[in-house]
Enzyme design. Structure first.
Site, PDB file in Angstrom:
ATOM      1  N   CYS A  30      -7.656  -4.488  24.290  1.00 31.92           N
ATOM      2  CA  CYS A  30      -8.773  -3.602  24.621  1.00 31.92           C
ATOM      3  C   CYS A  30      -9.416  -3.008  23.361  1.00 31.92           C
ATOM      4  CB  CYS A  30      -8.327  -2.529  25.607  1.00 31.92           C
ATOM      5  SG  CYS A  30      -9.713  -1.756  26.486  1.00 31.92           S
ATOM      6  N   HIS A  47      -5.912  -5.315  29.772  1.00 37.25           N
ATOM      7  CA  HIS A  47      -4.614  -4.699  29.479  1.00 37.25           C
ATOM      8  C   HIS A  47      -3.492  -5.536  30.087  1.00 37.25           C
ATOM      9  CE1 HIS A  47      -5.587  -0.819  27.568  1.00 37.25           C
ATOM     10  NE2 HIS A  47      -6.728  -0.942  28.217  1.00 37.25           N
ATOM     11  N   GLU A  89      -0.449  -5.501  29.445  1.00 36.92           N
ATOM     12  CA  GLU A  89       0.795  -4.733  29.555  1.00 36.92           C
ATOM     13  C   GLU A  89       0.878  -3.937  30.844  1.00 36.92           C
ATOM     14  OE1 GLU A  89      -2.016  -1.555  28.457  1.00 36.92           O
ATOM     15  OE2 GLU A  89      -1.851  -3.696  27.960  1.00 36.92           O
TER      16      GLU A  89
END
Length: 225
Positions: free
Chosen positions: A96, A197, A199
């Site tokens: 990001c 994202h 994660e």
């Protein structure tokens, strides 16, 4: 094995959790402008640049959805981390804001705000948005995910305008936003960045999450079963 992770004031815990769920023995080295531990880059096998607040724009102009305050100290620190990582050819992953920072480092520029129509697709509200991307087959990233199309989460209101030198845009959303960049010379250094994202995707088994981390770890000699 040691992964350098730039500190972020927003949702930082997701990043070490994502890494440690692969292997709890991987050591996380937090790289923070507050500690100013630039020297610790030398200890890292790879570096991940996290998401977070907008970078402080060079031109002081008002724009939609700008933060109340910027964090120039973080910007400068992470630029220095990136310079060291590039100099030592350490594998690099940007997430990001990390993608945007890498692009700016290489002389690129950003759309300070994507505008109302694109924000409906990309900007986080109560939770991340979800949208489709298309991956160029002639790319390192395609070799990682092995899919031409996929759904990713989205929580940004800025995006790449002018692409930085030495970078290649290899995935886009349906409305034209650059979603993945990589080095134009991937054989020289592993440099990959995504606008979403991975994660904190709802499906962490998705190749657009799991395979990204796997590729980074394999690049530094970690082999997963």
């Amino acid at each position: 094995m040691k992964i350098g992770l730039t500190f972020s004031e927003s949702n930082y815990a997701n990043y070490p959790r994502w890494i440690k769920e692969t292997d709890s023995t991987i050591e996380i080295i937090e790289l923070s402008y507050e500690v100013n531990n630039l020297q610790d880059v030398a200890l890292c096998d790879a570096i991940i640049f996290t998401g977070g607040i907008d970078m402080d724009p060079i031109e002081k102009v008002a724009y939609a959805n700008a933060p109340k305050e910027f964090n120039l100290a973080r910007d400068r620190f992470e630029m220095a981390v990136l310079a060291k990582a590039l100099d030592k050819k350490k594998p690099i992953l940007g997430i990001c804001r990390g993608l945007q920072l890498i692009n700016v480092y290489w002389g690129g520029s950003l759309h300070l705000d994507n505008g109302e129509d694109k924000n409906k697709i990309h900007r986080r509200e109560s939770e991340d948005k979800i949208h489709r991307i298309q991956v160029e087959k002639d790319s390192l990233f395609y070799s990682i995910v092995q899919q031409e199309f996929g759904n990713v989460n989205s929580a940004h209101h800025q995006s790449i305008d002018v692409l930085g030198l030495g970078l290649k845009a290899v995935a886009h959303s349906e409305d034209g936003v650059i979603e993945v960049i990589e080095s134009a010379n991937p054989d020289e250094q592993f440099l990959l960045a995504v606008q979403w994202h991975p994660e904190r995707m709802e499906d962490l088994e998705s190749p657009f999450s799991k395979n990204i981390l796997r590729a980074l770890l394999e690049k530094i000699g970690y082999y997963l079963n």
